[in-house]
Design an enzyme around this catalytic site. Structure first.
Site, short mmCIF file in Angstrom:
data_model
loop_
_atom_site.label_atom_id
_atom_site.label_comp_id
_atom_site.label_asym_id
_atom_site.label_seq_id
_atom_site.Cartn_x
_atom_site.Cartn_y
_atom_site.Cartn_z
N SER A 250 0.87 -1.18 0.00
CA SER A 250 0.00 0.00 0.00
C SER A 250 0.90 1.23 0.00
CB SER A 250 -0.90 0.00 1.25
OG SER A 250 -1.78 1.10 1.22
N ASP A 252 1.37 4.59 0.05
CA ASP A 252 0.64 5.83 0.36
C ASP A 252 1.56 7.02 0.58
OD1 ASP A 252 -1.65 4.31 0.25
OD2 ASP A 252 -1.68 3.92 2.40
N LYS A 274 -0.58 -1.08 -4.48
CA LYS A 274 -1.87 -0.38 -4.29
C LYS A 274 -1.58 1.11 -4.16
CE LYS A 274 -4.21 -0.45 -0.36
NZ LYS A 274 -4.52 0.97 -0.07
N HIS A 276 -2.93 5.30 -4.10
CA HIS A 276 -3.97 6.31 -3.93
C HIS A 276 -3.51 7.49 -4.79
CE1 HIS A 276 -5.27 4.34 -0.01
NE2 HIS A 276 -6.39 4.48 -0.69
N ASP A 305 -6.63 2.25 -5.55
CA ASP A 305 -7.60 2.17 -4.45
C ASP A 305 -8.52 3.40 -4.48
OD1 ASP A 305 -8.91 1.53 -2.15
OD2 ASP A 305 -7.19 1.71 -0.81
N LYS A 307 -11.90 3.39 -4.61
CA LYS A 307 -13.15 3.17 -3.86
C LYS A 307 -14.33 3.91 -4.51
CE LYS A 307 -11.06 2.36 0.69
NZ LYS A 307 -9.65 2.67 0.41
N ASP A 310 -20.38 5.81 -6.46
CA ASP A 310 -21.41 6.71 -6.97
C ASP A 310 -22.30 5.95 -7.95
OD1 ASP A 310 -22.78 9.17 -7.53
OD2 ASP A 310 -20.93 10.23 -7.05
N THR A 314 -21.87 8.35 -13.17
CA THR A 314 -20.77 9.13 -12.61
C THR A 314 -19.48 8.34 -12.58
OG1 THR A 314 -22.31 10.40 -11.23
CG2 THR A 314 -19.99 10.41 -10.58
N SER A 365 -11.23 -2.82 7.91
CA SER A 365 -10.43 -3.14 9.09
C SER A 365 -10.46 -2.04 10.15
CB SER A 365 -8.97 -3.39 8.67
OG SER A 365 -8.44 -2.27 7.98
N GLY A 443 1.07 -1.29 4.40
CA GLY A 443 1.51 0.06 4.07
C GLY A 443 2.61 0.54 4.98
N ARG A 444 2.21 1.13 6.11
CA ARG A 444 3.19 1.74 7.01
C ARG A 444 4.24 0.78 7.53
NH1 ARG A 444 -1.16 5.05 10.56
NH2 ARG A 444 -2.54 3.50 9.62
#
Length: 477
Positions: A250, A252, A274, A276, A305, A307, A310, A314, A365, A443-444
Site C-alpha cells: 500500500s 501511500d 496499491k 492512492h 484504491d 473506492k 457513486d 458518474t 479493518s 503500508g506503514r
C-alpha cells in the site's frame, strides 16, 4: 402496539436506555458459545421495563415488516415476550418451540396452528454463534415449517450472521456490537480502558469460517490460476506462484519520486502495488509511465484504491476520464456497493487498455465501520453475479469458497495492534492461515521502516509461510 414513553425511537437512544437499566454489563462472562466476553447483554432485565419491551418489539417489526412470513416464533425464553408483543400488535399468528417435546398429550415440539410449507420468522434477542436460532429453525423445519429469515436486537458479530447465511437463513439486526461500542463511547458511558478492551475482544472474535463450517479444499496458486475465467485474476495467481508472494504494497506516499523509489526497492517481493493516485502532490503522466515500467520490470499488478461509490453514470467518468484516466493504467480497482449494482455496471462499461478487475469492499479493518451483516452478504451476492468483472473482495475474512474470487485484507502488521485513528492490525498468520484470506495489504509497516526492502522481504516470507501452513493444515485435517 401500545404507545412508547419515548415517541422517537432510535437505535442510539435504545442502546443508552438499555445501558442505564443495566441490560449492558461489563466484566468477565462466558457466553453460550463458550467464548469469554468482557461485555454481556442481560436482556431478561427488559421484562421489568414494559416501555422498553414495546420499543424493542416496534424496532424489530419495522426491520422485517416488508418480508413475507405467515407466523413468528420466539427463541425460548427471552425472545418469547418480544415475539408475543409483535404477534398481538400486528395480528400475526405465533408459534412456540418447546425446549423438549412433551411426554404426554400430543407430545408436540412446536405449539400452535400451522400447516406444512408455512413460512415462519424466528425472533431472538442476541446472536453470537447463531446456534440458538438454528436450534429453533431446525425444530420448526422438522415439523414441515420453512424458515428463511430471523430478526434479532443485537448481532454480536461473532459469526452468527455468516453461519445462518450458510444454512439459508437471512439475519436482520437492529444494532451490532460495534454500534453499542460507538454509542456508549460517544455518550461517555464507557471508560477508555473498557473501550479498548471490548475493541480488542471484537477484533479477536470476529467470524472465523473454519470454526463454523467444514473447511473447503485449499488450492495452490497455480491450481486457482487454471480455474480463473478473468485474465486479471489468472495473472495475479501466476505472479503469486512464480514470486512466492501474497504481499500487496500500500504505497501511500505523496511525492512521486519517493514513491517510485519505494516501489523499485520493494518490487521483487510483492504481487501488487496499491496506489492512492489522488494523494500525489506532483502527479503527471510521466509518473504513470514509470509506474507501468516498474510493473513490467518486477512483475506486479497495479491496484488503484479509488473506492468508487457513486451512480453508474458518474463512475464511468471517474474511471475513464478526469485528470488521472485510471482505466488506462490500473489492472485492479475497487468499489463500495452502497449505490447498488449500478456502480458495477457503470465501471464494466469502460474500455480499459490492460483489462481490469474490480474488488468489492465487503468488510473493512477500521473500528466501528458499517461494512457488516446484511451489507456484506449483499456484496458477496453482487460479486458472485458479476464474476466477468468482479474478481473478489476487500475483507477481513474469507467470504466465499469460490476459488475465482480473491480476498485481500488491509491493516496487516507483523504484530497485532491498532493506531490512534481506529485502524486495527492483524498478523499475516491470522489473516492468511486462520481467516483464509489470499493477499495481505501492508503500508506503514513497509514504507515507514528504516529499510523498506528488508521489511517487504519479511512480510513476503511471513505471508507465504502462512499460506504454506494453511495448505499443510488442510492436508493434515
Amino acid at each position: 402496539m401500545a404507545a412508547s414513553m419515548n415517541s422517537q425511537i432510535t437505535t442510539e437512544s435504545l442502546i443508552i436506555r438499555l445501558h442505564d437499566v443495566n441490560v449492558v454489563k461489563f466484566g468477565d462472562f462466558t457466553l453460550k458459545s463458550g467464548i469469554q466476553s468482557p461485555i454481556y447483554f442481560d436482556l431478561r432485565v427488559m421484562i421489568s421495563y414494559p416501555e422498553i419491551m414495546v420499543d424493542v418489539a416496534t424496532l424489530l417489526w419495522n426491520k422485517v415488516k416488508s418480508s413475507s412470513f405467515k407466523t413468528i416464533c420466539g427463541v425460548p425464553y427471552t425472545a418469547l415476550p418480544i415475539a408475543t408483543l409483535m404477534s398481538t400488535a400486528h395480528q400475526i399468528p405465533m408459534l412456540i418451540r418447546r425446549k423438549e417435546a412433551k411426554s404426554y398429550g400430543t407430545k408436540k415440539l412446536i405449539e400452535g396452528i400451522y400447516e406444512d410449507g408455512d413460512v415462519c420468522l424466528v425472533v431472538e434477542d442476541v446472536v453470537s454463534s447463531g446456534s440458538s436460532i438454528l436450534e429453533t429453525a431446525q425444530a420448526l423445519q422438522s415439523s414441515g415449517i420453512i424458515v428463511k429469515e430471523a430478526v434479532v436486537l443485537l448481532n454480536r458479530e461473532q459469526g452468527g450472521c455468516e453461519k445462518l447465511a450458510s444454512e439459508g437463513i437471512k439475519l436482520h439486526s437492529i444494532f451490532t456490537m460495534g454500534d453499542v461500542l460507538r454509542v456508549l463511547r460517544e455518550a461517555g458511558k464507557m471508560s477508555p480502558e473498557m473501550v479498548e478492551r471490548v475493541s480488542d475482544y471484537i477484533l479477536k472474535n470476529t467470524f472465523q469460517p473454519n470454526q463454523l463450517a467444514p473447511k473447503p479444499k485449499v488450492l495452490g496458486y497455480r491450481e486457482r490460476a487454471k480455474l480463473c475465467s478473468n485474465p486479471i485474476t489468472q495473472r495475479l495467481f501466476e505472479i503469486m506462484e512464480k514470486k512466492r508472494t501474497n504481499l500487496a504494497l500500500s504505497a501511500d506516499l505523496t511525492d512521486s519520486k519517493q514513491l517510485l523509489q519505494l516501489i523499485d526497492k520493494t518490487g521483487p517481493y510483492i504481487c501488487i502495488v496499491k496506489t492512492h493516485i489522488d494523494i500525489l502532490e506532483d502527479f503527471s503522466e510521466d509518473f504513470i509511465e514509470k509506474l507501468s515500467q516498474l510493473a513490467s520490470k518486477h512483475e506486479f499488478l497495479i491496484f488503484e484504491d479509488r473506492k468508487f461509490a457513486d451512480i453508474g453514470n458518474t463512475v464511468v467518468h471517474q474511471f475513464s476520464g478526469g485528470v488521472y484516466h485510471i482505466s488506462n493504467w490500473a489492472h485492479i480497482i475497487n468499489a463500495h456497493t452502497v449505490p447498488g449494482a449500478g456502480v458495477i455496471q457503470g465501471l464494466k462499461m469502460v474500455k480499459t487498455q490492460n483489462g481490469c478487475g474490480c474488488l468489492l469492499i465487503a468488510e473493512m479493518s477500521s473500528a466501528g465501520n458499517l461494512a457488516t451483516g446484511d451489507y456484506t452478504q449483499a456484496t458477496v451476492k453482487m460479486a458472485e453475479e458479476n464474476k466477468d468483472f468482479v474478481i473478489g473482495f476487500i475483507s477481513v475474512s474469507n467470504l466465499s469458497p469460490d476459488p475465482e474470487l480473491v480476498h485481500m485484507t488491509p491493516g496487516v502488521q507483523l504484530e497485532c495492534g491498532r493506531d490512534d485513528l481506529g485502524q486495527q492490525y492483524l498478523t499475516p498468520s491470522e489473516v492468511i492461515t486462520r481467516r483464509g484470506s489470499d493477499v495481505i495489504i501492508v503500508g506503514r509497516g513497509i514504507y515507514q521502516a528504516p529499510d523498506p526492502a528488508e521489511a517487504a522481504r519479511q512480510f513476503q516470507v511471513a505471508g507465504y509461510d502462512a499460506f504454506v501452513a494453511r495448505l499443510t493444515e488442510a492436508v493434515i485435517s
